[in-house]
Design a protein around this motif. Structure first.
Motif, PDB file in Angstrom:
ATOM      1  N   ALA A 187       2.341   1.752  -3.359  1.00 25.70           N
ATOM      2  CA  ALA A 187       1.393   2.344  -4.370  1.00 25.70           C
ATOM      3  C   ALA A 187       1.065   3.698  -4.144  1.00 25.70           C
ATOM      4  N   ARG A 188       1.112   4.310  -2.628  1.00 23.53           N
ATOM      5  CA  ARG A 188       0.839   5.428  -2.435  1.00 23.53           C
ATOM      6  C   ARG A 188       2.040   6.554  -2.908  1.00 23.53           C
TER       7      ARG A 188
ATOM      8  N   GLN B 122       3.755   5.904  -5.664  1.00 22.37           N
ATOM      9  CA  GLN B 122       3.856   5.956  -6.922  1.00 22.37           C
ATOM     10  C   GLN B 122       2.739   7.005  -7.306  1.00 22.37           C
ATOM     11  N   ALA B 123       1.733   6.712  -6.741  1.00 20.23           N
ATOM     12  CA  ALA B 123       0.567   7.990  -6.992  1.00 20.23           C
ATOM     13  C   ALA B 123       0.892   9.236  -6.757  1.00 20.23           C
ATOM     14  N   GLU B 124       1.838   9.483  -5.758  1.00 18.46           N
ATOM     15  CA  GLU B 124       2.141  10.942  -5.432  1.00 18.46           C
ATOM     16  C   GLU B 124       3.233  11.363  -6.257  1.00 18.46           C
ATOM     17  N   SER B 125       4.209  10.437  -6.904  1.00 17.82           N
ATOM     18  CA  SER B 125       5.259  10.893  -7.906  1.00 17.82           C
ATOM     19  C   SER B 125       4.798  10.932  -9.188  1.00 17.82           C
ATOM     20  N   GLY B 126       3.535  10.372  -9.434  1.00 18.54           N
ATOM     21  CA  GLY B 126       2.975  10.412 -10.728  1.00 18.54           C
ATOM     22  C   GLY B 126       3.658   9.381 -11.789  1.00 18.54           C
ATOM     23  N   THR B 127       4.509   8.540 -11.118  1.00 19.99           N
ATOM     24  CA  THR B 127       5.258   7.455 -12.134  1.00 19.99           C
ATOM     25  C   THR B 127       5.138   6.032 -11.394  1.00 19.99           C
ATOM     26  N   THR B 128       5.733   5.251 -11.963  1.00 18.87           N
ATOM     27  CA  THR B 128       5.884   3.694 -11.236  1.00 18.87           C
ATOM     28  C   THR B 128       7.206   3.114 -11.573  1.00 18.87           C
TER      29      THR B 128
ATOM     30  N   ARG C 227       0.859  -1.308   0.054  1.00 16.17           N
ATOM     31  CA  ARG C 227      -0.064   0.116  -0.041  1.00 16.17           C
ATOM     32  C   ARG C 227       0.901   1.272  -0.051  1.00 16.17           C
ATOM     33  N   GLU C 228       1.912   1.409   0.695  1.00 15.66           N
ATOM     34  CA  GLU C 228       2.703   2.723   0.916  1.00 15.66           C
ATOM     35  C   GLU C 228       3.254   2.731  -0.392  1.00 15.66           C
TER      36      GLU C 228
END
Length: 225
Positions: free
Chosen positions: A87-88, A90-96, A84-85
């Motif tokens: 995934a969070r 990656q969502a905040e940084s806008g990348t994967t 979960r952390e």
């Protein structure tokens, strides 16, 4: 080879043989060699947008890895919380963590096509004219005669070693302080795999390999600036 793969191979073959025929009056016996280099450069030029995206993805992953390592250490005993952390993050940084992989994979069909054209004795039901030329006295369809010092293969091996040395330096430069000794060792040694590859492919395929790896080194040098 499955029949549906023969069509693109045959089409590319006829385009390249037409190029050989067109430039032969100017280049003579080097027509096939120059055609190999030219078509490799054209393919790599077409793939520049994908290479730029892949480079951006690599930089994005490098920026995330220190934070991912901290999260891994913090939530080592709780895999679900760790997932979960991450995934969070990656969502905040806008990348994967997988950014840039798809553009790299998209290049593989082009590389496979080039390798196939320069490695088969028969293409589209006829003798492969692309490997009928020669370089420094060695036929382009010849495999490395290990126990002889054929000048063409010696020169090719030396040039590949030089390109591999520059490639290794670039890869080591991309690593950060979180890289393990194993990772650094692989980054230092893997570029030299081209020397092993060229021992098992025809001279034409080795020439293609030299051209495309040289392009990669120049491209990465420019993109890292």
């Amino acid at each position: 080879m499955p029949s549906f793969l023969e069509a693109p191979v045959a089409g590319a073959y006829h385009v390249l043989t037409s190029l050989v025929t067109a430039i032969q009056p100017l280049t003579g016996s080097f027509a096939a060699v120059i055609a190999i280099v030219l078509c490799t450069l054209v393919v790599r030029l077409c793939l520049v947008p994908l290479s730029v995206r892949a480079h951006r993805g690599t930089r994005a992953r490098a920026e995330l890895m220190p934070q991912v390592k901290k999260l891994s250490d913090r939530h080592r005993g709780d895999p679900e919380r760790l997932q979960r952390e991450i995934a969070r993050l990656q969502a905040e940084s806008g990348t994967t963590l997988f950014a840039g992989f798809l553009p790299t994979l998209a290049q593989l069909p082009f590389f496979w096509l080039m390798y196939t054209l320069f490695s088969r004795a028969v293409v589209a039901g006829e003798s492969n004219q692309l490997i009928s030329g020669s370089l420094l006295g060695a036929p382009l369809g010849l495999h490395w005669p290990v126990f002889t010092g054929t000048p063409a293969f010696v020169v090719l091996a030396v040039l590949l070693a030089v390109v591999a040395w520059f490639s290794a330096r670039l890869q080591l430069r991309q690593l950060d302080e979180t890289a393990t000794p194993l990772t650094r060792g692989l980054a230092r040694l893997m570029p030299y795999g081209t020397l092993l590859t060229v021992a098992f492919v025809p001279l034409a395929a080795g020439l293609y390999l030299l051209t495309t790896t040289t392009w990669t080194v120049v491209e990465r040098t420019i993109l890292q600036r």
